[in-house]
Write an enzyme that holds these catalytic residues in place. Structure first.
Site, PDB file in Angstrom:
ATOM      1  N   PRO A  30     -27.138  38.025   3.692  1.00  0.00           N
ATOM      2  CA  PRO A  30     -26.027  37.307   3.057  1.00  0.00           C
ATOM      3  C   PRO A  30     -25.342  38.239   2.065  1.00  0.00           C
ATOM      4  O   PRO A  30     -25.999  38.805   1.192  1.00  0.00           O
ATOM      5  CB  PRO A  30     -26.720  36.138   2.350  1.00  0.00           C
ATOM      6  CG  PRO A  30     -28.127  36.614   2.116  1.00  0.00           C
ATOM      7  CD  PRO A  30     -28.456  37.529   3.256  1.00  0.00           C
ATOM      8  N   VAL A  39     -21.896  38.338  -0.398  1.00  0.00           N
ATOM      9  CA  VAL A  39     -20.712  37.667  -0.928  1.00  0.00           C
ATOM     10  C   VAL A  39     -19.466  38.462  -0.543  1.00  0.00           C
ATOM     11  O   VAL A  39     -19.417  39.682  -0.712  1.00  0.00           O
ATOM     12  CB  VAL A  39     -20.816  37.522  -2.461  1.00  0.00           C
ATOM     13  CG1 VAL A  39     -19.503  36.976  -3.034  1.00  0.00           C
ATOM     14  CG2 VAL A  39     -21.979  36.607  -2.826  1.00  0.00           C
ATOM     15  N   GLN A  57     -26.683  30.407   3.762  1.00  0.00           N
ATOM     16  CA  GLN A  57     -27.419  30.553   2.504  1.00  0.00           C
ATOM     17  C   GLN A  57     -26.720  29.796   1.381  1.00  0.00           C
ATOM     18  O   GLN A  57     -25.513  29.935   1.174  1.00  0.00           O
ATOM     19  CB  GLN A  57     -27.572  32.009   2.082  1.00  0.00           C
ATOM     20  CG  GLN A  57     -28.542  32.114   0.891  1.00  0.00           C
ATOM     21  CD  GLN A  57     -28.638  33.487   0.289  1.00  0.00           C
ATOM     22  OE1 GLN A  57     -27.684  33.957  -0.326  1.00  0.00           O
ATOM     23  NE2 GLN A  57     -29.792  34.123   0.438  1.00  0.00           N
ATOM     24  N   CYS A  69     -30.991  36.349  -6.182  1.00  0.00           N
ATOM     25  CA  CYS A  69     -29.803  36.969  -6.781  1.00  0.00           C
ATOM     26  C   CYS A  69     -30.060  37.263  -8.261  1.00  0.00           C
ATOM     27  O   CYS A  69     -30.354  36.349  -9.035  1.00  0.00           O
ATOM     28  CB  CYS A  69     -28.585  36.055  -6.644  1.00  0.00           C
ATOM     29  SG  CYS A  69     -27.090  36.744  -7.408  1.00  0.00           S
ATOM     30  N   ASN A  72     -36.762  43.403   3.001  1.00  0.00           N
ATOM     31  CA  ASN A  72     -35.382  43.687   2.609  1.00  0.00           C
ATOM     32  C   ASN A  72     -35.365  44.737   1.507  1.00  0.00           C
ATOM     33  O   ASN A  72     -36.181  44.688   0.599  1.00  0.00           O
ATOM     34  CB  ASN A  72     -34.717  42.390   2.134  1.00  0.00           C
ATOM     35  CG  ASN A  72     -33.321  42.602   1.555  1.00  0.00           C
ATOM     36  OD1 ASN A  72     -33.036  42.151   0.457  1.00  0.00           O
ATOM     37  ND2 ASN A  72     -32.454  43.285   2.265  1.00  0.00           N
ATOM     38  N   ASP A 124     -32.972  48.727   0.866  1.00  0.00           N
ATOM     39  CA  ASP A 124     -32.762  50.159   1.115  1.00  0.00           C
ATOM     40  C   ASP A 124     -33.064  50.605   2.537  1.00  0.00           C
ATOM     41  O   ASP A 124     -33.715  51.628   2.746  1.00  0.00           O
ATOM     42  CB  ASP A 124     -33.592  50.992   0.134  1.00  0.00           C
ATOM     43  CG  ASP A 124     -32.948  51.080  -1.236  1.00  0.00           C
ATOM     44  OD1 ASP A 124     -31.876  50.463  -1.421  1.00  0.00           O
ATOM     45  OD2 ASP A 124     -33.514  51.740  -2.124  1.00  0.00           O
ATOM     46  N   ALA A 173     -28.287  44.914   4.204  1.00  0.00           N
ATOM     47  CA  ALA A 173     -26.992  44.577   3.612  1.00  0.00           C
ATOM     48  C   ALA A 173     -26.085  45.802   3.622  1.00  0.00           C
ATOM     49  O   ALA A 173     -25.294  46.003   4.532  1.00  0.00           O
ATOM     50  CB  ALA A 173     -27.188  44.038   2.197  1.00  0.00           C
TER      51      ALA A 173
END
Length: 324
Positions: A33, A35, A87, A116, A216, A218, A240
């Site tokens: 996810p 933004v 999400q 977050c 999750n 790097d 990401a």
């Protein structure tokens, strides 16, 4: 909330069940996810390049429930957009379950953002502050489970780790007992930003629960994804920034191929992607294949037509690039 006239029956009968994918024994490759970035157009692109599962950007559940405008701007999907996880940022079980009911005909599941680290999110009771509120996480998961009738609808959480790993393991065990489908673990604490990812911590979490765990942090290439998967013993990896820089990385490309750039152009034009989003994604994709001077010129472009002219002038027309 726009679904391009997607029939509810088709959405509920999505062939690729993410829960089954995580139990397949194969590496599940997940788009995180993000933004502003992991919207329908970008999800469509990465699915063309071996991404197995996509998340929407984080959506504030309260706004989504209360505002038609928020629903229309924050959530768009279509028939090819599956499997899909929506999400939500939430701090209220009732509002989260209301939001889940709204999206359940159009998605495979929801995810609760418990990771977050941004100050505004934590100040509002969202994100990483929830790793210190296991009872609230329990209530939110249970309420969604009680109100969404589909047994195939997943409820997952995405977390960061505590300084004391025992607390994280305890949180994950409690989440498992509550009925969480899987847990994505970003291997840093709330305070850590660019420090090395604690893959050993992710491995230990995996060893202490029975539900799927997604690693999750790097991961910048398919080789790194496979190494992390094997190192941690997890069931999948979530990426990401690596995908922003190279949407084709899960297909084994070391840098964004020209075909992927032109695919992005086609998808963006077809779906009406706003210029700023269209341009920003290209800036990420072209980072490694443009010189400093070329970046200055390209980044200063201010219209779709100017971008298309630039791409054609520098990389040939679309048909030529797609043959490379």
């Amino acid at each position: 909330m726009r679904s391009d006239s997607l029939p509810t029956t088709i959405c509920q009968e999505r062939k690729k069940d993410p829960i089954e994918m995580f139990h397949s024994g194969q590496l599940v490759k997940v788009c995180a996810p993000m933004v502003r970035y992991s919207k329908l157009a970008f999800r469509t692109l990465v699915r063309k390049y071996s991404c197995d599962l996509c998340y929407t950007p984080m959506i504030i559940a309260a706004d989504f429930v209360r505002s038609i405008k928020a629903r229309d701007s924050e959530f768009t999907t279509n028939q090819g957009d599956c499997p899909l996880i929506v999400q939500f940022a939430a701090n209220d079980a009732r509002l989260l379950s209301d939001a889940a009911l709204l999206v359940c005909p159009y998605a495979n599941g929801i995810d609760i953002n418990c990771g977050c680290p941004q100050r505004w999110a934590m100040a509002d009771g969202y994100g990483a502050c929830l790793i210190n509120k296991p009872e609230l996480v329990h209530d939110m998961v249970r309420q969604v489970r009680n109100r969404v009738e589909s047994p195939r609808f997943s409820v997952s959480i995405k977390i960061r780790i505590h300084d004391d790993l025992a607390r994280t393991i305890d949180l994950c065990r409690k989440a498992e007992a509550t009925g969480v489908s899987w847990i994505t673990v970003h291997g840093r604490t709330v305070e850590e930003r660019h420090q090395p990812v604690h893959y050993d911590a992710i491995k230990m979490i995996k060893e202490n629960v029975s539900i799927p765990i997604v690693a999750n942090g790097d991961i910048r290439s398919l080789k790194e994804a496979e190494n992390v998967w094997q190192m941690t013993g997890t069931d999948g990896v979530m990426v990401a920034r690596g995908l922003l820089a190279n949407p084709a990385m899960f297909a084994g490309y070391e840098e964004t191929p020209l075909k992927c750039i032109w695919d992005w152009v086609d998808i963006s034009l077809e779906l009406g992607t706003p210029f700023m989003c269209f341009h920003q994604h290209l800036m990420y994709m072209m980072e490694k294949i443009t010189s400093r001077q070329e970046k200055r010129v390209f980044n200063a472009l201010s219209s779709t037509s100017a971008v298309l002219d630039y791409l054609t002038d520098h990389y040939g027309d679309e048909s030529l690039s797609k043959s490379l």
